[in-house]
Design a protein around this motif. Structure first.
Motif, mmCIF file in Angstrom:
data_model
loop_
_atom_site.group_PDB
_atom_site.id
_atom_site.type_symbol
_atom_site.label_atom_id
_atom_site.label_comp_id
_atom_site.label_asym_id
_atom_site.label_seq_id
_atom_site.Cartn_x
_atom_site.Cartn_y
_atom_site.Cartn_z
ATOM 1 N N ALA A 96 -45.132 78.322 -105.380
ATOM 2 C CA ALA A 96 -46.241 79.226 -105.681
ATOM 3 C C ALA A 96 -46.246 79.599 -107.155
ATOM 4 O O ALA A 96 -45.236 79.447 -107.856
ATOM 5 C CB ALA A 96 -46.148 80.500 -104.829
ATOM 6 N N THR A 98 -47.092 83.113 -109.116
ATOM 7 C CA THR A 98 -47.359 84.525 -108.886
ATOM 8 C C THR A 98 -47.807 85.179 -110.190
ATOM 9 O O THR A 98 -47.190 84.969 -111.237
ATOM 10 C CB THR A 98 -46.113 85.243 -108.345
ATOM 11 O OG1 THR A 98 -45.698 84.604 -107.142
ATOM 12 C CG2 THR A 98 -46.408 86.707 -108.059
ATOM 13 N N ARG A 111 -50.422 92.201 -107.622
ATOM 14 C CA ARG A 111 -49.530 91.054 -107.511
ATOM 15 C C ARG A 111 -50.205 90.022 -106.612
ATOM 16 O O ARG A 111 -50.492 90.301 -105.453
ATOM 17 C CB ARG A 111 -48.176 91.463 -106.932
ATOM 18 C CG ARG A 111 -47.169 90.323 -106.802
ATOM 19 C CD ARG A 111 -45.808 90.883 -106.374
ATOM 20 N NE ARG A 111 -44.842 89.828 -106.129
ATOM 21 C CZ ARG A 111 -44.622 89.283 -104.941
ATOM 22 N NH1 ARG A 111 -45.330 89.691 -103.876
ATOM 23 N NH2 ARG A 111 -43.729 88.338 -104.782
ATOM 24 N N ARG A 113 -49.962 86.117 -105.193
ATOM 25 C CA ARG A 113 -49.137 84.920 -105.014
ATOM 26 C C ARG A 113 -50.028 83.779 -104.546
ATOM 27 O O ARG A 113 -50.608 83.821 -103.467
ATOM 28 C CB ARG A 113 -48.030 85.169 -103.990
ATOM 29 C CG ARG A 113 -47.041 84.017 -103.824
ATOM 30 C CD ARG A 113 -45.958 84.401 -102.825
ATOM 31 N NE ARG A 113 -44.936 83.376 -102.722
ATOM 32 C CZ ARG A 113 -45.007 82.323 -101.905
ATOM 33 N NH1 ARG A 113 -46.066 82.168 -101.115
ATOM 34 N NH2 ARG A 113 -44.029 81.446 -101.862
ATOM 35 N N ASP A 283 -40.192 84.757 -98.094
ATOM 36 C CA ASP A 283 -39.767 85.481 -99.294
ATOM 37 C C ASP A 283 -38.550 86.330 -98.921
ATOM 38 O O ASP A 283 -38.091 86.304 -97.772
ATOM 39 C CB ASP A 283 -40.903 86.326 -99.878
ATOM 40 C CG ASP A 283 -41.401 87.416 -98.927
ATOM 41 O OD1 ASP A 283 -40.662 87.799 -98.002
ATOM 42 O OD2 ASP A 283 -42.546 87.884 -99.123
ATOM 43 N N SER A 380 -39.387 92.395 -104.601
ATOM 44 C CA SER A 380 -40.396 91.410 -104.986
ATOM 45 C C SER A 380 -41.073 91.761 -106.307
ATOM 46 O O SER A 380 -41.780 90.931 -106.884
ATOM 47 C CB SER A 380 -41.448 91.290 -103.881
ATOM 48 O OG SER A 380 -42.075 92.540 -103.643
#
Length: 411
Positions: A96, A98, A111, A113, A283, A380
């Motif tokens: 990915a 991000t 945020r 992704r 994740d 994260s």
């Protein structure tokens, strides 16, 4: 931020340093009263008032009335970093890209992704531009964008942001920072993701008030590390220091993509954990839940031959090899703290205290007797905050810079 002192100086010739000291304090620690800034910087009240006034005029801080308290006398106004001053943060990975928006107050405001399988550098640029374009209406309405920071899972040349090698992405000598700058029209800086993560945890996370720490990050593409020595990030001559993912932990192991045998990231990896859990991807938060569920199942079903037994065996195997690398880091750097992020954080949470036990039993006693091992606190948000720090660095160093003000335009 680097290890720069927060102490100020009342001489007019060091106004830039004083502005930097005040802005850096409210950026790192959160809102502070003028009286607190006076104590922390060593500057007098009139100087603080003038500096805060200038930072307000520059649009970098906000002043507000303090909350109710029982103190006698006039309360001191509270100064906080302006959340409308933002940096864009980008982290290309093997699964990915991000993109985040981070305020000068350290808050991750957005945020996104975008799933992508092993994106090329140009694909990562295109994805980043598309996501940023989608955010522009919101940014134009309420934000001043300072620049872009990129957290790269690989070796990045500090001088110009060229990605010398990101093996899992198959990037070699990619001028990613320049390509992204040309695409979006904003200043771009890039650095190794683990080094940025170490700095973020030192400022905002588990490493607050710690001068010597080692940060190990486990991501989809492998394991990186960042080292803080005496409050200063250890970069190495060209910015490539901290490649703990390629330290030897198993002389009878398999060959790594780097050419060596038994590297840490060949023995300790997210892929193997996902395999025993029966997952294709996850994740750190999802991995936490899956490991916790496997542990609960093991408590009720048990048995080394069960699925939960296989998970427990894999956790123990990986912790054993991780302990070798942590022991080496302990003996070499004598840190106060070792912080584990990404899937490594989920790994140690799945077996509380086990890694500390393994390291304590093998590290030099003098080096390890004061060592703490902790999970990264930023979760994260870590690489978003770390990459944003890279973009904020010129502003924090020289808040009154005309170039910084112009750089905030969103096209």
């Amino acid at each position: 931020m680097t290890g720069r002192s927060a102490r100020g100086n009342n001489l007019d010739t060091v106004r830039q340093h004083n502005l930097s000291a005040v802005l850096g304090l409210v950026h790192r620690t959160g809102p502070l009263s003028r009286s607190q800034l006076t104590r922390e910087t060593g500057l007098n009240r009139s100087t603080i008032a003038a500096l805060v006034g200038e930072l307000v005029e520059l649009g970098l801080v906000l002043e507000s009335e303090p909350g109710a308290n029982n103190r006698v006398g006039r309360p001191s106004p509270v100064v906080g970093a302006h959340p409308g001053v933002v940096a864009l943060a980008i982290n290309p990975e093997i699964d990915a890209v991000t993109v985040g928006v981070v305020g000068l107050d350290g808050v991750v405001q957005h945020r996104v992704r975008y799933a992508a399988e092993i994106p090329t550098a140009l694909e990562a640029v295109a994805i980043s531009k598309a996501v940023i374009d989608g955010l522009r209406p919101q940014l134009k309405a309420s934000s001043r964008v300072i620049g872009v920071g990129v957290a790269v899972p690989g070796l990045v040349r500090e001088a110009d942001g060229v990605v010398r090698l990101a093996p899992h992405l198959a990037w070699l000598d990619e001028p990613f920072a320049q390509q992204l700058h040309e695409a979006i029209g904003l200043p771009v800086s890039a650095a190794n993701d683990a080094n940025l993560g170490a700095n973020a945890e030192r400022i905002f996370g588990a490493g607050r008030e710690v001068t010597d720490l080692v940060y190990l990050n486990g991501g989809a593409s492998g394991i990186g590390a960042g080292v803080i020595v005496g409050g200063t990030p250890l970069a190495g001559f060209s910015g490539y220091a901290g490649e703990f993912g390629h330290t030897l932990v198993n002389s009878a192991g398999v060959r790594c993509h780097c050419g060596a045998i038994g590297c840490l990231e060949t023995e300790v990896n997210q892929r193997s954990l996902l395999k025993v859990l029966g997952l294709d991807s996850a994740d750190a938060d999802e991995l936490d839940r899956a490991l916790a569920a496997a542990g609960a199942a093991g408590g009720s079903a048990g048995g080394a031959g069960s699925a939960s037994g296989a998970v427990a065996a894999e956790i123990e195997r990986q912790l054993g090899f991780l302990a070798v690398a942590v022991r080496n880091a302990t003996n070499v750097f004598n840190p106060q703290l070792i912080v584990l992020g990404g899937f490594l954080g989920a790994l140690i949470t799945a077996a509380p205290g086990r890694l500390q036990e393994l390291v304590s039993g093998t590290a030099l006693k003098a080096s390890g007797e004061s060592l703490r091992i902790a999970r990264a606190e930023l979760g994260s948000r870590l690489l978003m905050v770390g990459a944003a720090e890279l973009a904020f660095a010129p502003l924090l160093a020289d808040p009154a810079s005309g170039d910084v003000r112009v750089g905030g335009t969103v096209h």
